[in-house]
Design a protein around this motif. Structure first.
Motif, PDB file in Angstrom:
ATOM      1  N   GLU A  33      17.005  21.682  -7.953  1.00 25.08           N
ATOM      2  CA  GLU A  33      16.652  20.274  -8.075  1.00 25.08           C
ATOM      3  C   GLU A  33      15.242  20.031  -7.547  1.00 25.08           C
ATOM      4  OE1 GLU A  33      18.071  17.604  -4.534  1.00 25.08           O
ATOM      5  OE2 GLU A  33      19.803  18.769  -5.239  1.00 25.08           O
ATOM      6  N   ALA A  34      14.689  18.885  -7.973  1.00 22.29           N
ATOM      7  CA  ALA A  34      13.369  18.453  -7.497  1.00 22.29           C
ATOM      8  C   ALA A  34      13.485  17.031  -6.979  1.00 22.29           C
ATOM      9  CB  ALA A  34      12.344  18.522  -8.638  1.00 22.29           C
ATOM     10  N   SER A  35      12.539  16.634  -6.148  1.00 26.05           N
ATOM     11  CA  SER A  35      12.576  15.274  -5.611  1.00 26.05           C
ATOM     12  C   SER A  35      11.167  14.771  -5.334  1.00 26.05           C
ATOM     13  CB  SER A  35      13.402  15.217  -4.319  1.00 26.05           C
ATOM     14  OG  SER A  35      12.800  16.000  -3.308  1.00 26.05           O
ATOM     15  N   VAL A  36      11.025  13.456  -5.400  1.00 26.15           N
ATOM     16  CA  VAL A  36       9.769  12.784  -5.064  1.00 26.15           C
ATOM     17  C   VAL A  36      10.115  11.607  -4.164  1.00 26.15           C
ATOM     18  CG1 VAL A  36       7.683  11.659  -5.897  1.00 26.15           C
ATOM     19  CG2 VAL A  36       8.802  13.381  -7.319  1.00 26.15           C
ATOM     20  N   GLU A  37       9.364  11.454  -3.087  1.00 26.94           N
ATOM     21  CA  GLU A  37       9.561  10.326  -2.174  1.00 26.94           C
ATOM     22  C   GLU A  37       8.241   9.591  -1.999  1.00 26.94           C
ATOM     23  OE1 GLU A  37      11.731  10.433   1.863  1.00 26.94           O
ATOM     24  OE2 GLU A  37       9.599  10.385   2.399  1.00 26.94           O
ATOM     25  N   LEU A  38       8.266   8.282  -2.217  1.00 25.61           N
ATOM     26  CA  LEU A  38       7.087   7.432  -2.012  1.00 25.61           C
ATOM     27  C   LEU A  38       7.393   6.441  -0.896  1.00 25.61           C
ATOM     28  CD1 LEU A  38       6.106   6.543  -5.701  1.00 25.61           C
ATOM     29  CD2 LEU A  38       5.336   8.489  -4.334  1.00 25.61           C
ATOM     30  N   MET A  42       0.843  -1.193   0.000  1.00 27.62           N
ATOM     31  CA  MET A  42       0.000   0.000   0.000  1.00 27.62           C
ATOM     32  C   MET A  42       0.878   1.242   0.000  1.00 27.62           C
ATOM     33  SD  MET A  42      -3.021   1.077   2.671  1.00 27.62           S
ATOM     34  CE  MET A  42      -2.005   1.823   3.934  1.00 27.62           C
ATOM     35  N   LEU A  43       0.458   2.262  -0.774  1.00 24.26           N
ATOM     36  CA  LEU A  43       1.163   3.534  -0.791  1.00 24.26           C
ATOM     37  C   LEU A  43       0.722   4.347   0.427  1.00 24.26           C
ATOM     38  CD1 LEU A  43       3.006   5.602  -2.166  1.00 24.26           C
ATOM     39  CD2 LEU A  43       1.044   6.335  -3.537  1.00 24.26           C
ATOM     40  N   ILE A  44       1.660   4.576   1.337  1.00 27.53           N
ATOM     41  CA  ILE A  44       1.337   5.297   2.567  1.00 27.53           C
ATOM     42  C   ILE A  44       1.397   6.805   2.357  1.00 27.53           C
ATOM     43  CG2 ILE A  44       2.065   5.736   4.942  1.00 27.53           C
ATOM     44  CD1 ILE A  44       3.100   2.908   5.064  1.00 27.53           C
ATOM     45  N   SER A  45       2.455   7.251   1.676  1.00 25.35           N
ATOM     46  CA  SER A  45       2.589   8.700   1.513  1.00 25.35           C
ATOM     47  C   SER A  45       3.397   9.041   0.272  1.00 25.35           C
ATOM     48  CB  SER A  45       3.245   9.330   2.749  1.00 25.35           C
ATOM     49  OG  SER A  45       4.594   8.904   2.871  1.00 25.35           O
ATOM     50  N   GLU A  46       3.198  10.282  -0.178  1.00 21.32           N
ATOM     51  CA  GLU A  46       3.959  10.838  -1.297  1.00 21.32           C
ATOM     52  C   GLU A  46       4.417  12.233  -0.888  1.00 21.32           C
ATOM     53  OE1 GLU A  46       3.336  12.132  -5.982  1.00 21.32           O
ATOM     54  OE2 GLU A  46       1.616  11.975  -4.631  1.00 21.32           O
ATOM     55  N   LYS A  47       5.712  12.478  -1.029  1.00 17.00           N
ATOM     56  CA  LYS A  47       6.262  13.789  -0.701  1.00 17.00           C
ATOM     57  C   LYS A  47       6.938  14.354  -1.945  1.00 17.00           C
ATOM     58  CE  LYS A  47       9.093  16.230   2.720  1.00 17.00           C
ATOM     59  NZ  LYS A  47       9.943  16.086   3.938  1.00 17.00           N
ATOM     60  N   VAL A  48       6.493  15.532  -2.381  1.00 14.29           N
ATOM     61  CA  VAL A  48       6.988  16.157  -3.600  1.00 14.29           C
ATOM     62  C   VAL A  48       7.615  17.495  -3.240  1.00 14.29           C
ATOM     63  CG1 VAL A  48       6.393  16.983  -5.907  1.00 14.29           C
ATOM     64  CG2 VAL A  48       5.134  15.061  -4.910  1.00 14.29           C
ATOM     65  N   LYS A  49       8.774  17.774  -3.837  1.00 18.29           N
ATOM     66  CA  LYS A  49       9.456  19.040  -3.563  1.00 18.29           C
ATOM     67  C   LYS A  49       9.990  19.637  -4.853  1.00 18.29           C
ATOM     68  CE  LYS A  49      12.882  21.104  -0.453  1.00 18.29           C
ATOM     69  NZ  LYS A  49      13.883  20.825   0.609  1.00 18.29           N
ATOM     70  N   ASN A  50       9.601  20.903  -5.109  1.00 15.97           N
ATOM     71  CA  ASN A  50      10.097  21.687  -6.245  1.00 15.97           C
ATOM     72  C   ASN A  50       9.818  21.028  -7.594  1.00 15.97           C
ATOM     73  OD1 ASN A  50      11.131  23.649  -4.494  1.00 15.97           O
ATOM     74  ND2 ASN A  50      13.095  22.587  -4.315  1.00 15.97           N
ATOM     75  N   LEU A  51       8.661  20.434  -7.722  1.00 15.54           N
ATOM     76  CA  LEU A  51       8.284  19.791  -8.976  1.00 15.54           C
ATOM     77  C   LEU A  51       7.212  20.637  -9.652  1.00 15.54           C
ATOM     78  CD1 LEU A  51       9.142  17.115 -10.368  1.00 15.54           C
ATOM     79  CD2 LEU A  51       7.009  16.144  -9.553  1.00 15.54           C
ATOM     80  N   ALA A  52       7.555  21.255 -10.786  1.00 16.54           N
ATOM     81  CA  ALA A  52       6.634  22.114 -11.538  1.00 16.54           C
ATOM     82  C   ALA A  52       6.036  23.176 -10.612  1.00 16.54           C
ATOM     83  CB  ALA A  52       5.576  21.271 -12.228  1.00 16.54           C
ATOM     84  N   LEU A  53       4.706  23.149 -10.414  1.00 19.22           N
ATOM     85  CA  LEU A  53       4.062  24.164  -9.588  1.00 19.22           C
ATOM     86  C   LEU A  53       4.064  23.817  -8.101  1.00 19.22           C
ATOM     87  CD1 LEU A  53       0.946  25.007 -11.805  1.00 19.22           C
ATOM     88  CD2 LEU A  53       3.081  26.295 -11.588  1.00 19.22           C
ATOM     89  N   ILE A  54       4.520  22.647  -7.759  1.00 19.30           N
ATOM     90  CA  ILE A  54       4.517  22.235  -6.355  1.00 19.30           C
ATOM     91  C   ILE A  54       5.844  22.636  -5.697  1.00 19.30           C
ATOM     92  CG2 ILE A  54       4.378  20.296  -4.761  1.00 19.30           C
ATOM     93  CD1 ILE A  54       2.743  18.806  -6.834  1.00 19.30           C
ATOM     94  N   ARG A  55       5.759  23.486  -4.675  1.00 19.74           N
ATOM     95  CA  ARG A  55       6.963  23.840  -3.926  1.00 19.74           C
ATOM     96  C   ARG A  55       7.294  22.715  -2.945  1.00 19.74           C
ATOM     97  NH1 ARG A  55       9.626  28.409  -3.204  1.00 19.74           N
ATOM     98  NH2 ARG A  55       7.944  29.675  -4.077  1.00 19.74           N
ATOM     99  N   GLU A  56       6.304  22.336  -2.169  1.00 24.73           N
ATOM    100  CA  GLU A  56       6.473  21.206  -1.254  1.00 24.73           C
ATOM    101  C   GLU A  56       5.091  20.717  -0.846  1.00 24.73           C
ATOM    102  OE1 GLU A  56       9.062  19.853   2.675  1.00 24.73           O
ATOM    103  OE2 GLU A  56       9.289  21.863   1.823  1.00 24.73           O
ATOM    104  N   ALA A  57       4.844  19.445  -1.033  1.00 20.19           N
ATOM    105  CA  ALA A  57       3.543  18.875  -0.678  1.00 20.19           C
ATOM    106  C   ALA A  57       3.732  17.442  -0.215  1.00 20.19           C
ATOM    107  CB  ALA A  57       2.592  18.912  -1.875  1.00 20.19           C
ATOM    108  N   GLU A  58       3.070  17.097   0.873  1.00 20.70           N
ATOM    109  CA  GLU A  58       3.104  15.729   1.384  1.00 20.70           C
ATOM    110  C   GLU A  58       1.681  15.220   1.534  1.00 20.70           C
ATOM    111  OE1 GLU A  58       5.200  12.961   4.822  1.00 20.70           O
ATOM    112  OE2 GLU A  58       5.421  15.151   4.863  1.00 20.70           O
ATOM    113  N   THR A  59       1.403  14.074   0.935  1.00 17.07           N
ATOM    114  CA  THR A  59       0.060  13.493   0.955  1.00 17.07           C
ATOM    115  C   THR A  59       0.131  12.113   1.603  1.00 17.07           C
ATOM    116  OG1 THR A  59      -0.374  14.595  -1.157  1.00 17.07           O
ATOM    117  CG2 THR A  59      -1.955  12.927  -0.442  1.00 17.07           C
ATOM    118  N   GLU A  60      -0.716  11.902   2.598  1.00 17.66           N
ATOM    119  CA  GLU A  60      -0.772  10.601   3.271  1.00 17.66           C
ATOM    120  C   GLU A  60      -2.047   9.883   2.829  1.00 17.66           C
ATOM    121  OE1 GLU A  60      -0.432  11.054   7.461  1.00 17.66           O
ATOM    122  OE2 GLU A  60       1.612  11.878   7.368  1.00 17.66           O
ATOM    123  N   PHE A  61      -1.861   8.807   2.070  1.00 16.53           N
ATOM    124  CA  PHE A  61      -2.988   8.042   1.548  1.00 16.53           C
ATOM    125  C   PHE A  61      -3.414   6.989   2.565  1.00 16.53           C
ATOM    126  CE2 PHE A  61      -0.678   9.512  -2.233  1.00 16.53           C
ATOM    127  CZ  PHE A  61      -1.699  10.164  -2.901  1.00 16.53           C
TER     128      PHE A  61
END
Length: 564
Positions: free
Chosen positions: A61-66, A1-20
């Motif tokens: 730079e940009a990063s994504v963490e799953l 199961m995908l618990i969370s997604e953390k996005v930083k500096n990706l396109a229009l997203i400065r920083e966002a963390e979503t907990e599914f």
């Protein structure tokens, strides 16, 4: 199961963390708010490519963490097979950074390449958008879908088919590569005979290459070695003016009269005696070695020629003498084939016939398994499609054996045939379905395959394209059913689907004078109802719209309670 997604500096997203959460996760938002960024960032984290300007303007730079939770034994075993260790909680953390157009991926802190990243992702998550559907339902992939549905029996037979096919191809390739032109056969025979004789006449012995090279090196440096040995021997025992042996002898002689007077002095006398004997032995060894350095020019020339011959054969046939004799054996075998070429061809053809017969037999068994599975799958697909408001659907899976088209997957051609309206003839699925219809067909297929797939998380993008009304309700119900056995994440713009959410997220875009940012947040309390109002009527939210939204949420809750 995908618990969370953390996005930083990706396109229009400065920083966002979503907990599914478990169950059905719904994502909505205004057109242009960046809903596709959520799926795009997941795809990026799992090994996908990004456009050049994906890094937020002004950032380096940009990063994504799953973060995934691998809870089943199957998931943990698959991770272990990729040398990915999970902790006691079964967590798998995938991160991907993009900087200067380069990608760096890590899983649980260890750097991995894109291949490992994609393999790990395929175990944990399955993403579907309209751009993927045509590829998945292409004819070349339909047989794979049917085999997955058929399960273990088909999997075992596929392994057997692969083994027989490899043997069949080996014999066929040998037969196809055979030389049949008499003139060419004669030229080949002459070459092989020459090469075999060249190796045989050399009479190489095991280890001879190293021994000869060592002897050649000794001969080549013999003058320098001999001079040094001679100097050493002179210093030890032969110099008239004085040498080590003479000095030690004098020291020993001067001490000999003191024997027995003092224990420590006796020890010194003993050690002097040992040194005198050691120097004597060393002088003898140096003398023997010096006499063995007397090589004739003829011996040197013979050794040099032998080494040249060995190195010549190595350059043609292999790096070691063992390789050279293996090459000789290969040439002798091929010469035997040429000498009795007709018998060789007959034996080869008989072997090919045998392998083909065995391959056809196991392909036939696999075809029977597929045909039985096709009947079951098409009936289940019909039911699932009717549930998705395909009222006049006709669906058929055709398994057509073609022994002339042998492959590592058997000899079957699989087609998914469909008729969407009464009176229309069955046509291949990819020829008749629109984007919206394909989305529903894919959802039906995923629902039917739910019991055979081990993937714990499904993401659907554009699942609601081209539908509304009762069809939208049916899609919502099917997503809810599918989400009981696995986690489902879906992007939608339809209130009927959004109302069925176990967890509802909204994508919002905010701007000021200098920048624009996209954010993601989970709706709480009365917020899901307010978002349904927006989906139902846009900005003009009336009491009737609010009542409608509440009713939709109540009906969705009732369906989940009674049907799931």
């Amino acid at each position: 199961m995908l618990i969370s997604e953390k996005v930083k500096n990706l396109a229009l997203i400065r920083e966002a963390e979503t907990e599914f959460g478990p169950g059905l996760n719904i994502i909505t938002g205004e057109t242009g708010a960046g809903k596709s960024l959520v799926i795009g960032s997941v795809e990026l984290a799992l090994g996908g490519k990004a456009r050049g300007d994906i890094v937020r303007h002004g950032e380096d730079e940009a990063s994504v963490e799953l973060v995934f939770e691998a809870v089943s034994d199957h998931e943990k075993a698959e991770m272990a097979a990729l040398d990915i260790e999970t902790d006691d909680d079964g967590l798998v953390i995938m991160t991907r950074r993009i900087k200067d157009g380069r990608y760096l991926a890590r899983i649980n802190g260890s750097a991995v390449n894109a291949s490992v990243l994609k393999k790990a992702a395929s175990v944990l998550i399955d993403i579907h958008g309209q751009r993927d559907q045509m590829g998945l339902l292409a004819k070349k992939n339909l047989c794979h879908i049917l085999d997955r549905y058929a399960g273990e029996e088909a999997e075992e037979l596929l392994g057997t088919v692969l083994g027989h096919y490899r043997k069949y191809r080996e014999v066929l390739d040998e037969l196809e590569q055979d030389i049949s032109d008499p003139a060419e056969l004669n030229r080949r025979r002459d070459l092989l005979s020459f090469e075999a004789s060249e190796i045989e006449n050399a009479g190489l012995l095991e280890g001879e290459d190293e021994e000869t090279e060592s002897r050649y090196s000794l001969m080549k440096n013999s003058r320098r070695i001999a001079e040094s040995l001679s100097d050493a021997l002179g210093a030890l025992s032969e110099n008239a003016e004085g040498n080590v042996s003479g000095y030690i002898g004098k020291a020993s002689e001067s001490m000999s009269g003191l024997q027995g007077m003092d224990e420590k002095t006796d020890d010194i006398i003993g050690r002097l005696s040992e040194i005198e004997a050691l120097v004597g032995d060393l002088s003898i060894d140096i003398g023997d070695r010096l006499r063995s350095m007397d090589f004739s020019e003829e011996e040197f020339r013979e050794t040099e020629e032998r080494l040249d011959l060995i190195n010549h054969l190595k350059s043609k046939y292999g790096r070691t003498i063992e390789d050279i004799y293996a090459a000789l054996e290969e040439r002798q075998k091929e010469l035997l084939k040429i000498e009795d070429h007709d018998a060789y061809l007959e034996k080869l053809q008989a072997g090919l016939d045998k392998e083909k017969k065995e391959l056809l037999s196991v392909c036939g068994r696999l075809s029977e398994v597929r045909s039985r599975a096709a009947v079951r799958l098409q009936e289940q697909m019909k039911e699932a499609l009717v549930d998705l408001n395909f009222e006049n659907i006709e669906f058929e899976i055709r398994v057509e054996p073609d022994p002339g088209s042998l492959s590592s997957a058997g000899y079957d051609s699989v087609s998914f045939m469909i008729s969407l309206n009464k009176g229309e003839k069955l046509m291949p699925l990819e020829n008749v379905a629109s984007g919206g219809e394909l989305s529903r067909i894919m959802l039906a297929l995923k629902t039917v395959l739910a019991d055979t797939d081990d993937i714990p998380t499904l993401i659907f993008d554009e699942i609601d394209t081209g539908i509304s009304g009762r069809t939208a309700e049916k899609v919502a119900e099917k997503l809810a059913i599918l989400s009981r056995s696995r986690q489902v994440i879906a992007i939608t713009h339809l209130p009927q689907i959004a109302a069925m959410a176990d967890h509802h997220f909204v994508i919002e875009k905010n701007s000021d004078d200098s920048s624009t940012e996209t954010s993601v947040r989970e709706l709480k309390g009365d917020e899901p109802a307010e978002e349904l109002c927006r989906l139902l009527s846009g900005s003009a939210v009336t009491d009737a719209v609010r009542e409608n939204a509440k009713e939709m949420l109540a009906l969705a809750a009732k369906f989940k309670k009674e049907s799931l």
